[in-house]
Design a protein around this motif. Structure first.
Motif, PDB file in Angstrom:
ATOM      1  N   PHE A 199       0.776  -1.235   0.000  1.00  0.00           N
ATOM      2  CA  PHE A 199       0.000   0.000   0.000  1.00  0.00           C
ATOM      3  C   PHE A 199       0.815   1.297   0.000  1.00  0.00           C
ATOM      4  CE2 PHE A 199      -3.138  -2.679   2.671  1.00  0.00           C
ATOM      5  CZ  PHE A 199      -3.810  -3.113   1.536  1.00  0.00           C
ATOM      6  N   ILE A 200       2.032   1.230   0.538  1.00  0.00           N
ATOM      7  CA  ILE A 200       2.788   2.453   0.826  1.00  0.00           C
ATOM      8  C   ILE A 200       2.937   3.387  -0.378  1.00  0.00           C
ATOM      9  CG2 ILE A 200       5.069   3.345   1.456  1.00  0.00           C
ATOM     10  CD1 ILE A 200       5.274   1.050   3.485  1.00  0.00           C
ATOM     11  N   SER A 201       3.410   2.881  -1.507  1.00  0.00           N
ATOM     12  CA  SER A 201       3.662   3.773  -2.660  1.00  0.00           C
ATOM     13  C   SER A 201       2.379   4.417  -3.173  1.00  0.00           C
ATOM     14  CB  SER A 201       4.347   3.004  -3.791  1.00  0.00           C
ATOM     15  OG  SER A 201       3.527   1.947  -4.259  1.00  0.00           O
ATOM     16  N   LEU A 202       1.280   3.665  -3.194  1.00  0.00           N
ATOM     17  CA  LEU A 202       0.007   4.213  -3.669  1.00  0.00           C
ATOM     18  C   LEU A 202      -0.587   5.184  -2.644  1.00  0.00           C
ATOM     19  CD1 LEU A 202      -1.528   1.022  -5.300  1.00  0.00           C
ATOM     20  CD2 LEU A 202      -0.838   3.116  -6.474  1.00  0.00           C
ATOM     21  N   ALA A 203      -0.306   4.959  -1.370  1.00  0.00           N
ATOM     22  CA  ALA A 203      -0.760   5.900  -0.339  1.00  0.00           C
ATOM     23  C   ALA A 203       0.016   7.210  -0.471  1.00  0.00           C
ATOM     24  CB  ALA A 203      -0.557   5.295   1.045  1.00  0.00           C
ATOM     25  N   GLN A 204       1.305   7.106  -0.746  1.00  0.00           N
ATOM     26  CA  GLN A 204       2.129   8.301  -0.941  1.00  0.00           C
ATOM     27  C   GLN A 204       1.695   9.086  -2.180  1.00  0.00           C
ATOM     28  OE1 GLN A 204       6.003   6.441  -0.996  1.00  0.00           O
ATOM     29  NE2 GLN A 204       6.315   6.725   1.206  1.00  0.00           N
TER      30      GLN A 204
ATOM     31  N   ILE B 278      -4.345   4.559   4.085  1.00  0.00           N
ATOM     32  CA  ILE B 278      -4.129   3.508   5.073  1.00  0.00           C
ATOM     33  C   ILE B 278      -4.724   3.979   6.392  1.00  0.00           C
ATOM     34  CG2 ILE B 278      -2.442   2.027   6.220  1.00  0.00           C
ATOM     35  CD1 ILE B 278      -0.526   2.577   3.892  1.00  0.00           C
ATOM     36  N   LEU B 279      -5.719   3.258   6.880  1.00  0.00           N
ATOM     37  CA  LEU B 279      -6.463   3.688   8.058  1.00  0.00           C
ATOM     38  C   LEU B 279      -5.907   3.176   9.374  1.00  0.00           C
ATOM     39  CD1 LEU B 279     -10.160   3.311   6.835  1.00  0.00           C
ATOM     40  CD2 LEU B 279      -8.621   5.265   6.602  1.00  0.00           C
ATOM     41  N   ALA B 280      -5.288   1.997   9.356  1.00  0.00           N
ATOM     42  CA  ALA B 280      -4.832   1.418  10.626  1.00  0.00           C
ATOM     43  C   ALA B 280      -3.861   0.273  10.406  1.00  0.00           C
ATOM     44  CB  ALA B 280      -6.033   0.910  11.428  1.00  0.00           C
ATOM     45  N   VAL B 281      -3.082  -0.021  11.445  1.00  0.00           N
ATOM     46  CA  VAL B 281      -2.280  -1.239  11.506  1.00  0.00           C
ATOM     47  C   VAL B 281      -2.795  -2.031  12.701  1.00  0.00           C
ATOM     48  CG1 VAL B 281      -0.237  -0.299  10.378  1.00  0.00           C
ATOM     49  CG2 VAL B 281      -0.477  -0.067  12.865  1.00  0.00           C
ATOM     50  N   THR B 282      -2.543  -3.338  12.712  1.00  0.00           N
ATOM     51  CA  THR B 282      -3.182  -4.198  13.716  1.00  0.00           C
ATOM     52  C   THR B 282      -2.302  -4.588  14.902  1.00  0.00           C
ATOM     53  OG1 THR B 282      -2.603  -6.216  12.513  1.00  0.00           O
ATOM     54  CG2 THR B 282      -4.696  -5.151  11.936  1.00  0.00           C
ATOM     55  N   SER B 283      -1.112  -4.027  14.992  1.00  0.00           N
ATOM     56  CA  SER B 283      -0.247  -4.310  16.138  1.00  0.00           C
ATOM     57  C   SER B 283      -0.606  -3.387  17.298  1.00  0.00           C
ATOM     58  CB  SER B 283       1.216  -4.111  15.747  1.00  0.00           C
ATOM     59  OG  SER B 283       1.396  -2.829  15.150  1.00  0.00           O
ATOM     60  N   ALA B 284      -0.060  -3.688  18.480  1.00  0.00           N
ATOM     61  CA  ALA B 284      -0.351  -2.873  19.655  1.00  0.00           C
ATOM     62  C   ALA B 284       0.323  -1.504  19.570  1.00  0.00           C
ATOM     63  CB  ALA B 284       0.098  -3.597  20.916  1.00  0.00           C
TER      64      ALA B 284
END
Length: 324
Positions: free
Chosen positions: A211-216, A222-228
């Motif tokens: 997702f990173i390049s298209l988000a840039q 990108i709304l969220a990541v699932t780690s703590a």
């Protein structure tokens, strides 16, 4: 004086003992020369899994006398690749780029054996799933997405890499905690990015590198990541926990071999992998591809796999994903 017969017998015994010594020496040399032919690393998925595996294989090839080739064997949430390596001799020449998928695939019922069919070699990295949407959706937070999901009455489409896959498990956990129902759509031959940009799905859970390049470029959000905790690859993206959904899900990746592989072979692979994972080149690849180098030796890695299997089985049971 020895008789002629006694002399010949003595010489024969000496020759025989010499031959045994030479054979023993050559056998010891052969044992010390692993690997004496190329090693095949089976990769279960494409995308960042394959990209990271190729970086690892290249680094291992530079430190071993024989090349390590990353070979893609996808399908069944990892079942195709695991089954292939499981059927191979336990000699160190067929290794698998494994992950938590060993547990999701088994507990989903996609294969008849679990993690105990393999010996752990080393953990290599940790990767955190990310949730993305099309930037044109207007959704800027998990709250926005959840509100839209409720408004759609369970018809919001979430892309996953396959039924029973780790991204499926992550998605189920996320939306279950959020209290909304959605439709899960496997990517098929497409990819998360293409499906989102084409409007065929509303959201997708996948690895950050997808997702990173298209988000840039402003095409995806990108709304969220699932780690703590937030991850280095996406420092500005909040965790789901920060947004009120209490989950902590991340994927480890590493190397395993068929059960019964000689300990000296595992030790050789373990040693080489440690050097590669701790190298500057591998750390640089991690920043580019969105994973975190996280070496663990075989004994500790094995405990992580076993512990995680218990947690995944319980989570899948709770989410009604576990085969009864």
């Amino acid at each position: 004086m020895f008789s002629r017969y006694a002399f010949i017998k003595k010489v024969s015994v000496a020759i025989a003992l010499g031959a045994v010594a030479v054979y023993a020496g050559s056998s010891a040399t052969a044992r010390a020369e692993y690997p004496d032919r190329p090693i095949e690393m089976t990769v279960l998925f494409g995308g960042s899994a394959l990209a990271t595996a190729q970086v690892l294989a290249e680094g291992m090839s530079q430190r071993l006398p024989q090349p390590v080739a990353a070979v893609s064997r996808t399908g069944g949430g990892g079942a195709v690749g695991y089954s292939y390596v499981h059927s191979m001799p336990a000699d160190g020449y067929n290794i698998v780029w494994n992950s938590n998928s060993i547990s999701t695939t088994y507990h989903k019922g996609n294969m008849p054996f679990d993690y105990k069919a393999f010996d752990p070699v080393a953990q290599v990295s940790v990767e955190v799933p990310a949730l993305a949407v099309n930037a044109s959706s207007g959704w800027n937070s998990l709250a926005d997405l959840i509100k839209a999901a409720k408004a759609k009455g369970g018809k919001l489409k979430v892309g996953i890499s396959g039924k029973g896959s780790f991204t499926h498990l992550t998605s189920e956990a996320l939306f279950s905690k959020a209290g909304v129902k959605v439709i899960y759509v496997p990517y098929g031959k497409g990819s998360a990015q293409a499906e989102l940009l084409g409007g065929r799905i509303d959201a997708a859970v996948q690895w950050p590198s997808q997702f990173i390049s298209l988000a840039q470029a402003g095409k995806l959000k990108i709304l969220a990541v699932t780690s703590a905790k937030r991850i280095d690859a996406l420092p500005d993206v909040p965790t789901a926990k920060e947004q009120g959904i209490d989950i902590d899900i991340k994927m480890w990746r590493g190397i395993a071999v068929p059960k019964g592989t000689p300990k000296r072979v595992i030790g050789r692979l373990e040693e080489v992998i440690q050097h590669v994972v701790n190298s500057k080149a591998f750390r640089a690849a991690g920043k580019k591809l969105g994973f975190k180098p996280a070496y663990l030796p075989a004994n500790i890695f094995g405990k992580v796999i076993a512990s995680d299997d218990t947690k995944i089985a319980a989570l899948m049971e709770e989410l009604h994903m576990k085969k009864q």
